[in-house]
Motif scaffolding. Structure first.
Motif, PDB file in Angstrom:
ATOM      1  N   MET A   1       0.846  -1.209   0.000  1.00  0.00           N
ATOM      2  CA  MET A   1       0.000   0.000   0.000  1.00  0.00           C
ATOM      3  C   MET A   1       0.881   1.259   0.000  1.00  0.00           C
ATOM      4  O   MET A   1       1.954   1.260   0.606  1.00  0.00           O
ATOM      5  N   ILE A   2       0.373   2.309  -0.641  1.00  0.00           N
ATOM      6  CA  ILE A   2       1.067   3.603  -0.637  1.00  0.00           C
ATOM      7  C   ILE A   2       1.104   4.145   0.789  1.00  0.00           C
ATOM      8  O   ILE A   2       0.112   4.055   1.520  1.00  0.00           O
ATOM      9  N   LYS A   3       2.250   4.703   1.190  1.00  0.00           N
ATOM     10  CA  LYS A   3       2.364   5.364   2.497  1.00  0.00           C
ATOM     11  C   LYS A   3       1.989   6.838   2.325  1.00  0.00           C
ATOM     12  O   LYS A   3       2.548   7.524   1.472  1.00  0.00           O
ATOM     13  N   VAL A   4       1.059   7.306   3.124  1.00  0.00           N
ATOM     14  CA  VAL A   4       0.666   8.714   3.085  1.00  0.00           C
ATOM     15  C   VAL A   4       1.287   9.396   4.297  1.00  0.00           C
ATOM     16  O   VAL A   4       1.022   9.001   5.427  1.00  0.00           O
ATOM     17  N   ARG A   5       2.103  10.392   4.055  1.00  0.00           N
ATOM     18  CA  ARG A   5       2.934  10.944   5.131  1.00  0.00           C
ATOM     19  C   ARG A   5       2.371  12.203   5.775  1.00  0.00           C
ATOM     20  O   ARG A   5       2.985  12.778   6.658  1.00  0.00           O
ATOM     21  N   ARG A   6       1.208  12.638   5.309  1.00  0.00           N
ATOM     22  CA  ARG A   6       0.585  13.838   5.893  1.00  0.00           C
ATOM     23  C   ARG A   6      -0.914  13.776   5.644  1.00  0.00           C
ATOM     24  O   ARG A   6      -1.400  12.820   5.040  1.00  0.00           O
ATOM     25  N   LEU A   7      -1.636  14.777   6.090  1.00  0.00           N
ATOM     26  CA  LEU A   7      -3.054  14.884   5.776  1.00  0.00           C
ATOM     27  C   LEU A   7      -3.194  15.746   4.526  1.00  0.00           C
ATOM     28  O   LEU A   7      -2.813  16.917   4.519  1.00  0.00           O
ATOM     29  N   ARG A   8      -3.697  15.138   3.460  1.00  0.00           N
ATOM     30  CA  ARG A   8      -3.864  15.825   2.180  1.00  0.00           C
ATOM     31  C   ARG A   8      -5.319  16.285   2.020  1.00  0.00           C
ATOM     32  O   ARG A   8      -6.225  15.657   2.580  1.00  0.00           O
ATOM     33  N   PHE A   9      -5.506  17.319   1.227  1.00  0.00           N
ATOM     34  CA  PHE A   9      -6.846  17.865   0.996  1.00  0.00           C
ATOM     35  C   PHE A   9      -7.131  17.891  -0.502  1.00  0.00           C
ATOM     36  O   PHE A   9      -6.273  18.254  -1.305  1.00  0.00           O
ATOM     37  N   GLY A  10      -8.358  17.507  -0.860  1.00  0.00           N
ATOM     38  CA  GLY A  10      -8.692  17.485  -2.275  1.00  0.00           C
ATOM     39  C   GLY A  10     -10.187  17.511  -2.534  1.00  0.00           C
ATOM     40  O   GLY A  10     -11.001  17.711  -1.628  1.00  0.00           O
ATOM     41  N   THR A  11     -10.523  17.273  -3.797  1.00  0.00           N
ATOM     42  CA  THR A  11     -11.891  17.453  -4.275  1.00  0.00           C
ATOM     43  C   THR A  11     -12.542  16.126  -4.653  1.00  0.00           C
ATOM     44  O   THR A  11     -11.879  15.204  -5.108  1.00  0.00           O
ATOM     45  N   ALA A  12     -13.852  16.074  -4.489  1.00  0.00           N
ATOM     46  CA  ALA A  12     -14.644  14.935  -4.950  1.00  0.00           C
ATOM     47  C   ALA A  12     -14.919  15.142  -6.431  1.00  0.00           C
ATOM     48  O   ALA A  12     -15.936  15.696  -6.831  1.00  0.00           O
ATOM     49  N   GLY A  13     -13.962  14.730  -7.259  1.00  0.00           N
ATOM     50  CA  GLY A  13     -14.103  14.910  -8.694  1.00  0.00           C
ATOM     51  C   GLY A  13     -13.300  16.083  -9.219  1.00  0.00           C
ATOM     52  O   GLY A  13     -12.523  16.714  -8.498  1.00  0.00           O
ATOM     53  N   ILE A  14     -13.508  16.370 -10.489  1.00  0.00           N
ATOM     54  CA  ILE A  14     -12.780  17.427 -11.193  1.00  0.00           C
ATOM     55  C   ILE A  14     -13.212  18.783 -10.643  1.00  0.00           C
ATOM     56  O   ILE A  14     -14.415  19.063 -10.562  1.00  0.00           O
TER      57      ILE A  14
ATOM     58  N   PHE B   1      -4.984  14.595  16.793  1.00  0.00           N
ATOM     59  CA  PHE B   1      -4.767  13.142  16.717  1.00  0.00           C
ATOM     60  C   PHE B   1      -3.683  12.768  15.694  1.00  0.00           C
ATOM     61  O   PHE B   1      -3.436  11.593  15.494  1.00  0.00           O
ATOM     62  N   ARG B   2      -3.077  13.794  15.041  1.00  0.00           N
ATOM     63  CA  ARG B   2      -2.013  13.580  14.050  1.00  0.00           C
ATOM     64  C   ARG B   2      -2.477  12.621  12.935  1.00  0.00           C
ATOM     65  O   ARG B   2      -1.751  11.727  12.502  1.00  0.00           O
ATOM     66  N   VAL B   3      -3.711  12.831  12.497  1.00  0.00           N
ATOM     67  CA  VAL B   3      -4.292  11.997  11.446  1.00  0.00           C
ATOM     68  C   VAL B   3      -3.558  12.235  10.126  1.00  0.00           C
ATOM     69  O   VAL B   3      -3.227  13.370   9.781  1.00  0.00           O
ATOM     70  N   LYS B   4      -3.291  11.141   9.402  1.00  0.00           N
ATOM     71  CA  LYS B   4      -2.726  11.220   8.049  1.00  0.00           C
ATOM     72  C   LYS B   4      -3.709  10.562   7.079  1.00  0.00           C
ATOM     73  O   LYS B   4      -4.531   9.745   7.482  1.00  0.00           O
ATOM     74  N   GLY B   5      -3.559  10.907   5.806  1.00  0.00           N
ATOM     75  CA  GLY B   5      -4.457  10.350   4.798  1.00  0.00           C
ATOM     76  C   GLY B   5      -5.005  11.437   3.913  1.00  0.00           C
ATOM     77  O   GLY B   5      -4.280  12.333   3.484  1.00  0.00           O
ATOM     78  N   VAL B   6      -6.309  11.380   3.666  1.00  0.00           N
ATOM     79  CA  VAL B   6      -6.943  12.278   2.705  1.00  0.00           C
ATOM     80  C   VAL B   6      -8.250  12.828   3.272  1.00  0.00           C
ATOM     81  O   VAL B   6      -9.057  12.068   3.817  1.00  0.00           O
ATOM     82  N   VAL B   7      -8.432  14.136   3.130  1.00  0.00           N
ATOM     83  CA  VAL B   7      -9.732  14.782   3.381  1.00  0.00           C
ATOM     84  C   VAL B   7     -10.282  15.220   2.027  1.00  0.00           C
ATOM     85  O   VAL B   7      -9.663  16.034   1.333  1.00  0.00           O
TER      86      VAL B   7
END
Length: 281
Positions: A1-14, A252-258
């Protein structure tokens, strides 16, 4: 699995602001906006060919945009007709395959409905079907997180405890935590620091630090009734205490994607990323 090293932010779609919208130009626009994640929306169907998925993956890697995917809405792993269950499984598997070919990380889906049946029996049925999905993906060498989503209506399978238990009992499965859905499902509860603290503490206690280091999160405003979710709203037009939620994620030092699922997808994604950076814990 890809390691995610921070909390990233993005969009639901284009992003809405993308000139000449396509998945590739959408990824490039995400980067221009200062965001670093995008969810491929297969919600109406999986119309992505493997060759194009690979091209998309190269553009995402070049722009440091992490890809997730939302499988089609037409999924019910507890359907009474076997053909509908099998079609649902195929949709999840195909979504995961295209995402993996694009170098993506995590596929989310709404697992099913209770259909007025005993929730314990529904749980066992859905667990059996997800186990089969995971086995198929393993056999094909597809390595992405499989994410049943915390759903917005009490008639839908997928409260937090069910998702945690699935994640304990099945490999490569973790919850997708939609905080707006949780708020709507519980008719206005789960909108406070104390309640979010309780949720994240339970996830860490039951699934370990790995779960908090690999979170797939949806955040938006939401309109709801006694029956749960009605429709998504922009954060600042809703009662969602999103700034407090971001502070808890940072604590909580959450990592991944929002992923922002607000109607103004990139507007709220940018708003959340900016606020998150400002928070001191």
């Amino acid at each position: 699995m890809i390691k995610v090293r921070r909390l990233r932010f993005g969009t639901a779609g284009i992003p809405i602001s993308t000139p000449k919208p396509s998945t590739i130009t959408g990824i490039e626009q995400v980067r221009k906006l200062g965001l670093d994640a995008m969810e491929l929306e297969f919600v109406r169907g999986i119309n992505l060919k493997p060759e194009m998925a690979k091209q998309i993956g190269k553009v995402a890697q070049k722009n440091d945009v992490l890809l997730t995917a939302h499988a089609p809405y037409y999924i019910n792993l507890n359907a009474t007709e076997k053909a509908k269950v099998e079609a649902s499984k195929r949709r999840i598997i195909q979504s995961a395959e295209r995402l993996y070919e694009a170098g993506g990380w995590s596929v989310v889906f709404h697992a099913g409905y209770y259909l007025k049946q005993d929730p314990a029996k529904v749980y066992e049925k859905i667990k059996t079907e997800i186990r089969d999905i995971v086995k198929t993906l393993q056999d094909k060498g597809v390595k992405v997180w499989v994410r049943p989503e915390l759903t917005g209506k009490p008639t839908q399978f997928g409260d937090l405890k069910e998702l945690i238990r699935l994640s304990q009992e099945l490999e490569h499965v973790l919850p997708a935590i939609d905080f707006a859905h949780c708020h709507a499902r519980n008719r206005g509860r789960y909108n406070s620091t104390e309640e979010w603290n309780e949720m994240l503490s339970l996830i860490e206690q039951e699934l370990g630090r790995e779960a908090l280091d690999n979170m797939h999160i949806h955040i938006s405003g939401i309109n709801y009734s006694e029956k749960g979710e009605k429709n998504h709203l922009n954060l600042q037009e809703s009662d969602m205490k999103w700034e407090d939620l971001l502070a808890i994620l940072k604590e909580f030092r959450v990592k991944g994607v929002v992923i922002s699922e607000s109607p103004n997808i990139e507007g709220d994604a940018i708003l959340m990323k900016k606020k998150y950076k400002e928070i001191k814990v």
